[in-house]
Design a protein around this motif. Sequence first.
Motif, short mmCIF file in Angstrom:
data_model
loop_
_atom_site.label_atom_id
_atom_site.label_comp_id
_atom_site.label_asym_id
_atom_site.label_seq_id
_atom_site.Cartn_x
_atom_site.Cartn_y
_atom_site.Cartn_z
N VAL A 91 0.87 -1.17 0.00
CA VAL A 91 0.00 0.00 0.00
C VAL A 91 0.91 1.24 0.00
N PRO A 92 0.54 2.29 -0.74
CA PRO A 92 1.38 3.49 -0.80
C PRO A 92 1.09 4.45 0.35
N ASN A 93 1.64 4.15 1.52
CA ASN A 93 1.40 5.01 2.69
C ASN A 93 2.33 6.21 2.75
N THR A 94 3.35 6.24 1.90
CA THR A 94 4.27 7.37 1.86
C THR A 94 4.53 7.73 0.40
N LYS A 95 5.25 8.82 0.17
CA LYS A 95 5.50 9.27 -1.20
C LYS A 95 6.59 8.48 -1.91
N GLU A 96 7.61 8.03 -1.21
CA GLU A 96 8.75 7.40 -1.87
C GLU A 96 8.85 5.90 -1.63
N TYR A 97 7.97 5.35 -0.80
CA TYR A 97 8.04 3.94 -0.44
C TYR A 97 6.68 3.28 -0.53
N MET A 98 6.71 1.97 -0.70
CA MET A 98 5.50 1.16 -0.61
C MET A 98 5.63 0.34 0.67
N GLN A 99 4.56 0.27 1.45
CA GLN A 99 4.58 -0.49 2.70
C GLN A 99 4.05 -1.89 2.45
N VAL A 100 4.74 -2.87 3.02
CA VAL A 100 4.27 -4.25 2.96
C VAL A 100 3.08 -4.38 3.91
N VAL A 101 1.96 -4.85 3.38
CA VAL A 101 0.75 -5.02 4.17
C VAL A 101 0.62 -6.47 4.62
N ASN A 102 0.74 -7.38 3.67
CA ASN A 102 0.64 -8.82 3.95
C ASN A 102 1.82 -9.53 3.31
N PHE A 103 2.18 -10.67 3.90
CA PHE A 103 3.24 -11.49 3.33
C PHE A 103 3.06 -12.92 3.78
N SER A 104 3.29 -13.84 2.86
CA SER A 104 3.33 -15.26 3.24
C SER A 104 4.37 -15.95 2.37
N PRO A 106 7.14 -19.91 2.58
CA PRO A 106 7.36 -21.15 3.32
C PRO A 106 7.77 -20.94 4.79
N LYS A 107 8.53 -19.87 5.06
CA LYS A 107 9.00 -19.61 6.44
C LYS A 107 8.07 -18.69 7.24
N VAL A 108 7.19 -17.97 6.54
CA VAL A 108 6.29 -17.02 7.21
C VAL A 108 4.87 -17.39 6.82
N LYS A 109 4.16 -17.98 7.78
CA LYS A 109 2.81 -18.47 7.49
C LYS A 109 1.89 -17.35 7.02
N GLU A 110 1.78 -16.31 7.84
CA GLU A 110 0.91 -15.19 7.49
C GLU A 110 1.33 -13.97 8.29
N TYR A 111 1.64 -12.89 7.59
CA TYR A 111 2.02 -11.62 8.21
C TYR A 111 1.05 -10.55 7.75
N THR A 112 0.54 -9.77 8.69
CA THR A 112 -0.24 -8.58 8.40
C THR A 112 0.34 -7.46 9.24
N HIS A 113 0.74 -6.38 8.59
CA HIS A 113 1.54 -5.36 9.28
C HIS A 113 0.90 -4.83 10.54
N TYR A 114 -0.38 -4.57 10.57
CA TYR A 114 -0.97 -3.95 11.76
C TYR A 114 -1.20 -4.94 12.90
N MET A 115 -1.09 -6.23 12.64
CA MET A 115 -1.25 -7.23 13.68
C MET A 115 0.10 -7.65 14.27
N ALA A 116 1.18 -7.26 13.62
CA ALA A 116 2.51 -7.72 14.01
C ALA A 116 3.19 -6.84 15.04
N GLY A 117 2.71 -5.65 15.25
CA GLY A 117 3.40 -4.74 16.17
C GLY A 117 4.49 -3.98 15.44
N PHE A 118 5.29 -3.24 16.21
CA PHE A 118 6.29 -2.38 15.58
C PHE A 118 7.49 -2.24 16.50
#
Length: 130
Positions: A91-104, A106-118
Amino acid sequence: MKIKQAFVPLEKPTEIFTIIEDTLSKRPNTQIFIDEKLYDRICGTVYSPNKSNRGQQHYYYNHYDGSCYDVVEWFELDDRKNNATYCVSFVPNTKEYMQVVNFSSPKVKEYTHYMAGFKQLLLILVKPKE
């Protein structure tokens, strides 16, 4: 908070998938941003299944006309050499970067940025030419 940088050549944009996987498998509470130039290269080289955003609400505010709209973009990479499939959305949350929202992967079952903490920020940048 820890800030980490990784560098990827423009000629090899799919390297971001293994960098993201390695990082999230060790520190799932990482927020990840990639340089727009790498994102543009991924758009031209990686399959985009145009998946729905699986019910997630992400908004982009258009300052010119005041509209808000969903802009999550999905990509899928089948790495036959390593027998692995990677899925990522941005998702384009900034002007020069794209933010990873979700990722899956073999090593990462399911990642969602707002559920993962910071606890860590990962910036994936274009590797300067030598």
